[in-house]
Scaffold this motif. Structure first.
Motif, short mmCIF file in Angstrom:
data_model
loop_
_atom_site.label_atom_id
_atom_site.label_comp_id
_atom_site.label_asym_id
_atom_site.label_seq_id
_atom_site.Cartn_x
_atom_site.Cartn_y
_atom_site.Cartn_z
N GLY A 1 0.88 -1.27 -0.31
CA GLY A 1 -0.09 -0.05 0.13
C GLY A 1 1.05 1.23 -0.05
O GLY A 1 0.32 2.97 0.23
N GLY A 2 1.87 1.04 0.29
CA GLY A 2 2.89 2.47 0.28
C GLY A 2 3.41 3.34 -1.21
O GLY A 2 2.80 1.74 -2.37
N SER A 3 4.67 3.49 -0.90
CA SER A 3 4.75 4.37 -1.97
C SER A 3 6.61 4.77 -2.02
O SER A 3 7.33 4.78 -1.17
CB SER A 3 4.32 5.44 -2.45
OG SER A 3 3.10 5.51 -2.70
N LEU A 4 7.23 4.31 -3.68
CA LEU A 4 8.41 4.30 -3.56
C LEU A 4 8.64 5.55 -5.11
O LEU A 4 7.73 5.35 -6.09
CB LEU A 4 9.54 3.73 -3.61
CG LEU A 4 9.73 2.37 -2.94
CD1 LEU A 4 10.44 1.16 -2.68
CD2 LEU A 4 10.53 2.92 -1.31
N THR B 1 3.74 5.87 -12.48
CA THR B 1 3.81 6.51 -13.68
C THR B 1 5.43 6.53 -13.71
O THR B 1 6.06 7.40 -12.83
CB THR B 1 3.29 7.79 -13.07
OG1 THR B 1 1.63 7.87 -12.90
CG2 THR B 1 3.33 9.26 -13.82
N ILE B 2 5.34 6.92 -15.09
CA ILE B 2 6.74 7.11 -16.05
C ILE B 2 7.28 8.55 -16.43
O ILE B 2 5.86 9.06 -16.66
CB ILE B 2 7.33 6.58 -16.76
CG1 ILE B 2 8.93 6.13 -16.81
CG2 ILE B 2 6.74 6.36 -18.00
CD1 ILE B 2 9.43 5.04 -17.43
N SER B 3 7.98 8.95 -15.86
CA SER B 3 7.93 10.30 -16.09
C SER B 3 9.67 10.73 -16.42
O SER B 3 10.64 9.98 -15.78
CB SER B 3 7.55 11.31 -14.83
OG SER B 3 8.41 11.08 -14.11
N ARG B 4 10.04 12.42 -16.98
CA ARG B 4 11.21 12.57 -17.24
C ARG B 4 11.32 13.77 -17.50
O ARG B 4 10.79 14.25 -17.51
CB ARG B 4 11.94 11.77 -18.93
CG ARG B 4 11.20 12.26 -19.67
CD ARG B 4 11.93 11.44 -21.31
NE ARG B 4 13.17 11.43 -21.50
CZ ARG B 4 13.37 10.80 -22.31
NH1 ARG B 4 12.82 9.96 -22.76
NH2 ARG B 4 14.95 11.30 -22.55
N ASP B 5 12.85 13.76 -17.26
CA ASP B 5 13.34 15.47 -16.80
C ASP B 5 14.36 15.79 -17.75
O ASP B 5 15.92 14.72 -17.24
CB ASP B 5 13.30 15.80 -15.67
CG ASP B 5 14.05 17.07 -15.19
OD1 ASP B 5 14.57 17.84 -16.67
OD2 ASP B 5 14.53 18.01 -15.06
N ASN B 6 14.23 15.67 -19.22
CA ASN B 6 15.14 16.02 -20.28
C ASN B 6 16.44 17.26 -20.09
O ASN B 6 17.76 17.56 -20.69
CB ASN B 6 15.02 16.09 -21.13
CG ASN B 6 14.69 14.63 -22.00
OD1 ASN B 6 14.65 13.56 -22.47
ND2 ASN B 6 13.96 15.48 -23.19
N VAL B 7 16.31 18.00 -19.07
CA VAL B 7 17.15 19.17 -18.45
C VAL B 7 18.22 18.61 -17.58
O VAL B 7 19.80 18.79 -17.43
CB VAL B 7 16.37 19.74 -17.59
CG1 VAL B 7 17.75 21.73 -17.24
CG2 VAL B 7 15.65 20.63 -18.82
N GLN B 8 17.93 18.07 -16.73
CA GLN B 8 18.48 17.37 -15.45
C GLN B 8 19.04 15.68 -15.94
O GLN B 8 19.29 15.08 -14.95
CB GLN B 8 17.03 17.32 -14.04
CG GLN B 8 16.76 18.59 -13.26
CD GLN B 8 18.37 19.29 -13.20
OE1 GLN B 8 19.25 18.38 -12.50
NE2 GLN B 8 17.71 20.57 -13.88
N ASN B 9 18.16 15.10 -17.08
CA ASN B 9 18.75 13.77 -17.61
C ASN B 9 18.42 12.60 -15.73
O ASN B 9 18.99 12.30 -16.16
CB ASN B 9 20.41 13.92 -18.05
CG ASN B 9 20.83 14.33 -19.35
OD1 ASN B 9 19.49 15.17 -19.69
ND2 ASN B 9 21.94 14.87 -19.03
N LEU C 1 10.11 6.97 -12.19
CA LEU C 1 9.04 5.86 -11.98
C LEU C 1 8.51 5.50 -10.55
O LEU C 1 9.00 5.44 -9.33
CB LEU C 1 9.20 4.72 -11.32
CG LEU C 1 8.72 3.19 -12.19
CD1 LEU C 1 7.89 3.51 -13.35
CD2 LEU C 1 8.82 1.36 -11.67
N GLN C 2 7.11 6.23 -10.17
CA GLN C 2 6.57 7.10 -9.13
C GLN C 2 5.84 5.49 -9.07
O GLN C 2 4.68 5.06 -10.03
CB GLN C 2 5.75 8.05 -9.30
CG GLN C 2 4.89 7.78 -8.16
CD GLN C 2 5.42 8.26 -6.63
OE1 GLN C 2 6.57 9.17 -6.65
NE2 GLN C 2 5.28 7.73 -6.22
N MET C 3 6.19 4.54 -8.64
CA MET C 3 5.09 4.05 -7.74
C MET C 3 3.83 3.92 -6.28
O MET C 3 4.83 4.45 -5.19
CB MET C 3 5.74 2.74 -7.34
CG MET C 3 7.19 2.02 -8.57
SD MET C 3 8.41 0.62 -8.20
CE MET C 3 8.83 1.00 -6.45
N ASN C 4 2.89 3.61 -6.27
CA ASN C 4 1.66 4.33 -5.57
C ASN C 4 1.13 2.30 -5.44
O ASN C 4 1.02 1.64 -6.33
CB ASN C 4 1.20 4.96 -5.44
CG ASN C 4 1.63 6.16 -6.00
OD1 ASN C 4 2.26 6.48 -5.33
ND2 ASN C 4 1.37 6.87 -6.71
#
Length: 123
Positions: free
Chosen positions: A15-18, A69-77, A81-84
């Protein structure tokens, strides 16, 4: 050569998140499809999620849809992966992967890999 380094794994209750992170020093990061795979003991490496070059397109395994949820920051390279709502069956080593072409769900299509980060979900 693209070097990938994952972080953010750990032990969490059901039930937690990482939130996992994958960083690279590659100057061409923005032109690579990024993906997450996972491998549980004694099992094959399975696709989890992928994101296109500029983040306009994402794909998810059915088992994680609505929770990850997968996301990316192309400035910070970096790719995240947000896992709920984690479940014990999410326990695995999670790997970040990269390829120049469009996303696929086949691990053999990705030439670049990180070393993996352990995620353990207790019941």
């Amino acid at each position: 050569q693209v070097q990938l380094v994952e972080s953010g794994g750990g032990l969490v209750q059901a039930g937690g998140s990482l939130r996992l992170s994958c960083t690279t020093s590659a100057r061409s990061f923005s032109t690579h499809t990024m993906a997450w795979f996972r491998q549980a003991p004694g099992k094959e490496r399975d696709f989890v999620a992928a994101i296109s070059w500029f983040g306009r397109s994402t794909d998810y395994a059915d088992s994680v849809k609505g929770r990850f949820t997968i996301s990316r920051d192309n400035v910070q390279n970096v790719v995240f992966l947000q896992m709920n709502s984690l479940k014990p069956e999410d326990t695995a080593v999670y790997y970040c992967a990269a390829r120049r072409a469009i996303a696929t769900m086949k691990s053999q299509d990705y030439p670049y890999w990180g070393q993996g980060t352990q995620v353990t979900v207790s019941s």
